[in-house]
Design an enzyme around this catalytic site. Structure first.
Site, PDB file in Angstrom:
ATOM      1  N   ASP A   1       0.820  -1.212   0.000  1.00  0.00           N
ATOM      2  CA  ASP A   1       0.000   0.000   0.000  1.00  0.00           C
ATOM      3  C   ASP A   1       0.858   1.269   0.000  1.00  0.00           C
ATOM      4  O   ASP A   1       1.765   1.412   0.833  1.00  0.00           O
ATOM      5  CB  ASP A   1      -0.905  -0.024   1.243  1.00  0.00           C
ATOM      6  CG  ASP A   1      -2.028   0.996   1.175  1.00  0.00           C
ATOM      7  OD1 ASP A   1      -1.724   2.198   1.019  1.00  0.00           O
ATOM      8  OD2 ASP A   1      -3.204   0.602   1.264  1.00  0.00           O
TER       9      ASP A   1
ATOM     10  N   CYS B   1      -6.678  -1.950   5.032  1.00  0.00           N
ATOM     11  CA  CYS B   1      -5.929  -2.643   3.974  1.00  0.00           C
ATOM     12  C   CYS B   1      -6.912  -3.180   2.930  1.00  0.00           C
ATOM     13  O   CYS B   1      -7.807  -3.963   3.253  1.00  0.00           O
ATOM     14  CB  CYS B   1      -5.121  -3.792   4.589  1.00  0.00           C
ATOM     15  SG  CYS B   1      -4.152  -4.715   3.377  1.00  0.00           S
TER      16      CYS B   1
HETATM   17 CO    CO Z   1      -2.637  -3.219   2.631  1.00  0.00          CO
END
Ligand code: CO
Length: 220
Positions: free
Chosen positions: A44, A101
């Site tokens: 990310d 997430c």
């Molecule tokens: Co993530």
């Protein structure tokens, strides 16, 4: 800006700033790296490893993938781990997940995304293992937040069980495995209470950390 000249300009400014602050900075890194930490985190873009622990280049060895998964047969992750432990001799391995997430959310909700669904099966395995506890949590966020934590704990266990880490402990190498989670809302890291420095008692530490995580997410 098809040639990404803006990024190249940012790079020149960054390098110049580093040299201004410490003229020998790059020269000192050319010879060798000696990081004390291996970071295993999510890909990310909002969770940049070095920045959130405020460490400059040279101090953090990094492996990132979608949803910070450590798969027993993933040669990529295992190679990073082996190099970090055997060659660089890092002292700490940090498995770091994060709330919000996308990978964990997709796994929890069973949303099809594409090929990555196969990778996220590993997170679904974690969800299946703790299904009862997760189903007992209220709201949209609590189960996903809790699963994000349980996923970190599970992947940290996978690190502990690799031959690489087991062998390091067997020969007396100082090596500690940690499980952390990052909160996008305030930029803060939380230690999930799994801190493992040897092969003994791993299961009990993991179980206690799992219990703590589920308790924190239960309605009070
Ligand atoms: Co993530």
């Amino acid at each position: 800006m098809d040639d990404l000249s803006d990024l190249l300009a940012k790079n020149r400014a960054w390098a110049a700033g580093m040299v201004r602050a410490r003229p020998d900075f790059f020269a000192s890194l050319v010879a060798q790296q000696s990081p004390r930490y291996l970071w295993i985190g999510c890909s990310d873009s909002r969770v940049p490893a070095n920045e959130i622990v405020n460490l400059p280049p040279g101090q953090l060895f990094v492996h990132r993938n979608v949803a910070n998964v450590v798969v027993h047969t993933d040669l990529n992750c295992l190679s990073v781990l082996q190099y970090a432990v055997d060659v660089l001799r890092v002292e700490h391995i940090i498995v770091c997940g994060h709330y919000g997430c996308g990978g964990v959310q997709a796994a929890w909700r069973g949303q099809p995304v594409g090929l990555v669904d196969n990778w996220l099966r590993h997170v679904q395995d974690v969800a299946a293992r703790y299904r009862g506890a997760l189903d007992g949590l209220a709201g949209d966020h609590e189960p996903v937040d809790c699963l994000s934590e349980l996923n970190v704990l599970e992947q940290a266990m996978h690190v502990c069980r690799t031959t690489i880490v087991q062998d390091a402990w067997r020969r007396g190498q100082h090596l500690i495995v940690h499980g952390w989670i990052y909160d996008l809302h305030d930029g803060l890291l939380r230690d999930l209470g799994i801190t493992v420095n040897g092969a003994d008692g791993i299961e009990a530490k993991h179980a206690a950390a799992v219990e703590g995580s589920v308790r924190r997410h239960r309605p009070s």
